[in-house]
Each structure stands twice: as C-alpha cells, then as structure tokens.
Design a protein around this motif. Sequence first.
Motif, short mmCIF file in Angstrom:
data_model
loop_
_atom_site.label_atom_id
_atom_site.label_comp_id
_atom_site.label_asym_id
_atom_site.label_seq_id
_atom_site.Cartn_x
_atom_site.Cartn_y
_atom_site.Cartn_z
N THR A 123 8.43 5.63 7.01
CA THR A 123 8.52 5.48 8.46
C THR A 123 7.15 5.25 9.10
O THR A 123 7.03 5.17 10.32
CB THR A 123 9.17 6.71 9.12
OG1 THR A 123 8.42 7.88 8.77
CG2 THR A 123 10.61 6.88 8.65
N ALA A 124 6.10 5.13 8.30
CA ALA A 124 4.76 4.87 8.84
C ALA A 124 4.76 3.57 9.64
O ALA A 124 5.40 2.59 9.23
CB ALA A 124 3.75 4.78 7.70
N PRO A 125 4.08 3.52 10.78
CA PRO A 125 4.10 2.32 11.61
C PRO A 125 3.48 1.09 10.92
O PRO A 125 3.82 -0.03 11.27
CB PRO A 125 3.29 2.73 12.85
CG PRO A 125 2.45 3.87 12.39
CD PRO A 125 3.26 4.59 11.38
N ASN A 126 2.59 1.32 9.97
CA ASN A 126 1.97 0.20 9.26
C ASN A 126 2.46 0.09 7.81
O ASN A 126 1.75 -0.39 6.93
CB ASN A 126 0.45 0.34 9.28
CG ASN A 126 -0.05 1.65 8.66
OD1 ASN A 126 0.75 2.57 8.42
ND2 ASN A 126 -1.35 1.76 8.43
N VAL A 127 3.70 0.53 7.58
CA VAL A 127 4.22 0.54 6.21
C VAL A 127 4.27 -0.85 5.60
O VAL A 127 4.06 -1.03 4.40
CB VAL A 127 5.61 1.23 6.15
CG1 VAL A 127 6.66 0.40 6.90
CG2 VAL A 127 6.04 1.48 4.72
N ARG A 128 4.52 -1.86 6.43
CA ARG A 128 4.58 -3.22 5.90
C ARG A 128 3.20 -3.72 5.48
O ARG A 128 3.08 -4.56 4.58
CB ARG A 128 5.24 -4.16 6.91
CG ARG A 128 6.75 -3.90 7.06
CD ARG A 128 7.31 -4.50 8.35
NE ARG A 128 8.74 -4.21 8.48
CZ ARG A 128 9.24 -3.06 8.90
NH1 ARG A 128 8.42 -2.06 9.23
NH2 ARG A 128 10.54 -2.88 9.01
N ASP A 129 2.16 -3.21 6.12
CA ASP A 129 0.79 -3.54 5.69
C ASP A 129 0.46 -2.85 4.37
O ASP A 129 -0.25 -3.41 3.52
CB ASP A 129 -0.22 -3.11 6.76
CG ASP A 129 -0.06 -3.88 8.05
OD1 ASP A 129 0.37 -5.05 7.99
OD2 ASP A 129 -0.36 -3.31 9.11
N ILE A 130 0.94 -1.62 4.23
CA ILE A 130 0.68 -0.87 2.99
C ILE A 130 1.27 -1.59 1.79
O ILE A 130 0.64 -1.71 0.74
CB ILE A 130 1.25 0.55 3.12
CG1 ILE A 130 0.50 1.34 4.20
CG2 ILE A 130 1.19 1.29 1.78
CD1 ILE A 130 1.15 2.65 4.58
N PHE A 131 2.48 -2.09 1.95
CA PHE A 131 3.16 -2.80 0.85
C PHE A 131 3.12 -4.30 1.11
O PHE A 131 4.14 -4.93 1.38
CB PHE A 131 4.60 -2.31 0.72
CG PHE A 131 4.73 -0.86 0.33
CD1 PHE A 131 4.49 -0.46 -0.97
CD2 PHE A 131 5.06 0.10 1.28
CE1 PHE A 131 4.59 0.88 -1.33
CE2 PHE A 131 5.18 1.43 0.94
CZ PHE A 131 4.94 1.82 -0.38
N SER A 132 1.91 -4.87 1.06
CA SER A 132 1.75 -6.29 1.39
C SER A 132 0.95 -7.07 0.36
O SER A 132 0.56 -8.21 0.60
CB SER A 132 1.05 -6.42 2.75
OG SER A 132 -0.24 -5.85 2.71
N ASP A 133 0.73 -6.47 -0.81
CA ASP A 133 -0.06 -7.17 -1.84
C ASP A 133 0.65 -8.42 -2.33
O ASP A 133 0.01 -9.40 -2.70
CB ASP A 133 -0.35 -6.24 -3.02
CG ASP A 133 -1.40 -5.21 -2.67
OD1 ASP A 133 -2.04 -5.34 -1.60
OD2 ASP A 133 -1.60 -4.26 -3.46
N THR A 134 1.99 -8.36 -2.36
CA THR A 134 2.78 -9.53 -2.74
C THR A 134 3.88 -9.72 -1.71
O THR A 134 4.22 -8.78 -0.98
CB THR A 134 3.42 -9.35 -4.14
OG1 THR A 134 4.42 -8.31 -4.05
CG2 THR A 134 2.38 -8.98 -5.20
N PRO A 135 4.46 -10.91 -1.62
CA PRO A 135 5.52 -11.15 -0.63
C PRO A 135 6.74 -10.24 -0.78
O PRO A 135 7.48 -10.01 0.17
CB PRO A 135 5.89 -12.61 -0.85
CG PRO A 135 4.69 -13.23 -1.47
CD PRO A 135 4.09 -12.14 -2.33
N THR A 136 6.93 -9.73 -1.99
CA THR A 136 8.14 -8.93 -2.25
C THR A 136 7.87 -7.43 -2.35
O THR A 136 8.79 -6.65 -2.57
CB THR A 136 8.80 -9.39 -3.57
OG1 THR A 136 7.87 -9.21 -4.65
CG2 THR A 136 9.21 -10.85 -3.48
N GLU A 137 6.61 -7.01 -2.19
CA GLU A 137 6.27 -5.61 -2.45
C GLU A 137 7.00 -4.64 -1.51
O GLU A 137 7.46 -3.57 -1.92
CB GLU A 137 4.76 -5.38 -2.36
CG GLU A 137 4.37 -3.99 -2.84
CD GLU A 137 2.87 -3.74 -2.79
OE1 GLU A 137 2.41 -2.82 -3.49
OE2 GLU A 137 2.16 -4.44 -2.05
#
Length: 376
Positions: free
Chosen positions: A130-144
């Motif tokens: 639920t972190a507000p930047n969770v999509r940045d955290i998991f952004s190393d690949t398009p599917t991460e």
Amino acid sequence: MNQLNEKLDYITRYINHKLADQNGTGLSVAIVKGSDIIYSRGFGYSQVQPMNQPMDGDTKMSIQSISKNFMALSIMQLVEENLVSLDDPVVQYLSYFRTKNKQQSDRITIRHLLSHTAGFPSELGIANMTAPNVRDIFSDTPTEFQEALDHYDLTEEEIDSVKTREDVTRWFQKVELEHPVGQGWNYCTDAYVILADLFEKVTGEEWESHLEDKILSPLHMYRTTSDSKNVEEDANSARYYLGEEKVETPFPKNALSAPIGYLYSTANDLGRYVAFHLSKESDVLRTDLIEEMQQPVHLVSEEWRFGSEVRSYGLAWFTDTYRGLRIVEHGGGQMAVRSLMTMVPELDLGIVVLLNFDGTTHHDVCDKIIDTFLDS
C-alpha cells in the motif's frame, strides 16, 4: 577513562576499515552504557547527490521494522492504563477482525499479534504494497509490479481500495492460518497494522499523536517522526543506495503502515530509546511491563535463527545469546535500509547501528562492539 577511550578508538578504526570499500554510503552508531550515550558517530555519507553529505549521529534515517517496537510499547501503555489486557481476544475490540476460519481467529489475542504467534503466514504483503510509491519500487522491469502482486496473491484494485488501517484489518478475512493459534511462529509484519487499528479504536486517538506525546517527547527523541515529508526535506537525512553501483532507491514511505516499518529516527534518538529499555528508568512505562516485552514468547522459525538454538521473539524484541550473554534486539531492512538496536543487559550495554546500504555490516559492527566491551 583511558581504557574506555582506547575501546572507542578501536571501534572507530574498525568501522573506518569496514567502510573503506563502501564508496558513497554511510553508517551511524550510538553506544549506550546504562542510561548514557557514551559514543555517537557517523561514517561516510548520508547522501551523494548533489554532493557528498557526511553522516552523523543526528542524521534522520529509515529504521524499518524497529518501528514495531514503538507500536508494541504503545500497546503496553494501554495495558498499564488497564484499557486492554495482552490476553484479550482481538475481536473484543475489533468486531470485524476475522480470517477465513472465524472460529480460529476469534481466539487470536493481542499477545499473539505482538509476538507473531497468531498463525498468520509471513508472506502477506498487503501492508507494504500500500506504499504510495510501490510502483516505483517494483519498476526494474515492465512486469515487476505485476509479479509482486502475483507473489502476494493481490490485485491492483485490492491494494488501491485500502485507505485506512481498518481496511487492512478487514482484508485479513481472506487469510488462511498456517498453524493453530499460539502454536507456531511466523514473522507477519502486516499484523502490526491491526495493532495500530486496535490502538486507535480503543483510545479514539491517532497512533502517531500518541507516539509523539507519550513516547518521543518524554524520551527527548526530537528527531524521530512518522512524517516522511519532514524527513525528505531535512538537510541532514539519508538516501539509500543499492548494490556496488550505489543506485539510489525509492524513498521508503508508507504513512498507513508506519507501525510496521515506516518511522524515521537517528542513532542518537535510538540510543536514548535503548537507554530507556536498558535502564528502565522512566515514567513512559512501568518496569515490569518493560521486562515483559523482553521475555521470550516463542522460538523463531528456522530461517530466522541464524544458527542459534535459542533465538526467540518476545513482544517486539528478539532474544538470543552471544558468547554466553543474553541479547535483546530488533533490526529492520528494506532495499538498502539496514537498522539494528541491541541490548546486552549483563554488560549494561546498548548499541544502535544504522546503514544506508545493503549487506550485513550493521551486525558485524554490533558484534565487534560487544566483543570490545567483553574482552576487557
């Protein structure tokens, strides 16, 4: 005094040597004897952009799961006020709390949540995702990001719908217990959001306000906060660097899940906090309840034992032995954040080590400090 100075000089030399190959990152340390901080230093850098910024004992840093100890202390204050009992069922205060098997989860107590013995699986993910930047955290690949959702059996809609701590508690209705209540141990970080929900329902008060008024201010922890914006804007605050390339990671923030790992502090502030737990000299919590937090409840699972036969968990404290001495500690870590606070009651010794890079240096430094005070 000369002997003490020699010990501290040796520790300084050791840490400098240890960090010689950590170009661009840093470490802060505080050492406590009884109720006094006798050593406070920073090594290396808290930030490297736009320029190298030295680390010191007052650098604000993410402390990750050490945050749980503050949540637990808040609950123990409710125990002292006779507002709750550790062995009260959670449903006594949160009628909507349940897991897939309501008959089982109705037996889960506050103590079970605090000690990770409720039977929850360890890999739930709802609180961190639920972190507000969770999509940045998991952004190393398009599917991460999708892979992370799949790993935790979550959907994007599911995490976007969680707006409050009560929502997290209600989410647990999809959880299936891995073992009978009270008969096993799994480190379930998400459970501490339920504790915050319970705290707020019992008191009618926001947990962060209580934390500030009843814990941080009395202990003079003026650079400890749950406010990520405050930390990011502070000139003396850390950023976090992953791997040999020292890639800066997304800033760790998650206000909703602050009790599980999103508080920020300094080596000096945590030194004051350790001194309180070590000396037990404060009006913050009754001595017998401080001691109860430090008593083992259950042996930890195999992957958390690190070769120890006795490593256990109390109420937001791990307990263990090191070179025949009793150890009481808690650490934290996530994406280049590393934190550790350790007490050795027999030596009247407390240690805080905070890093802004990955690895096990915090444990190495802590062990060396204990060795130095033991071998005298």
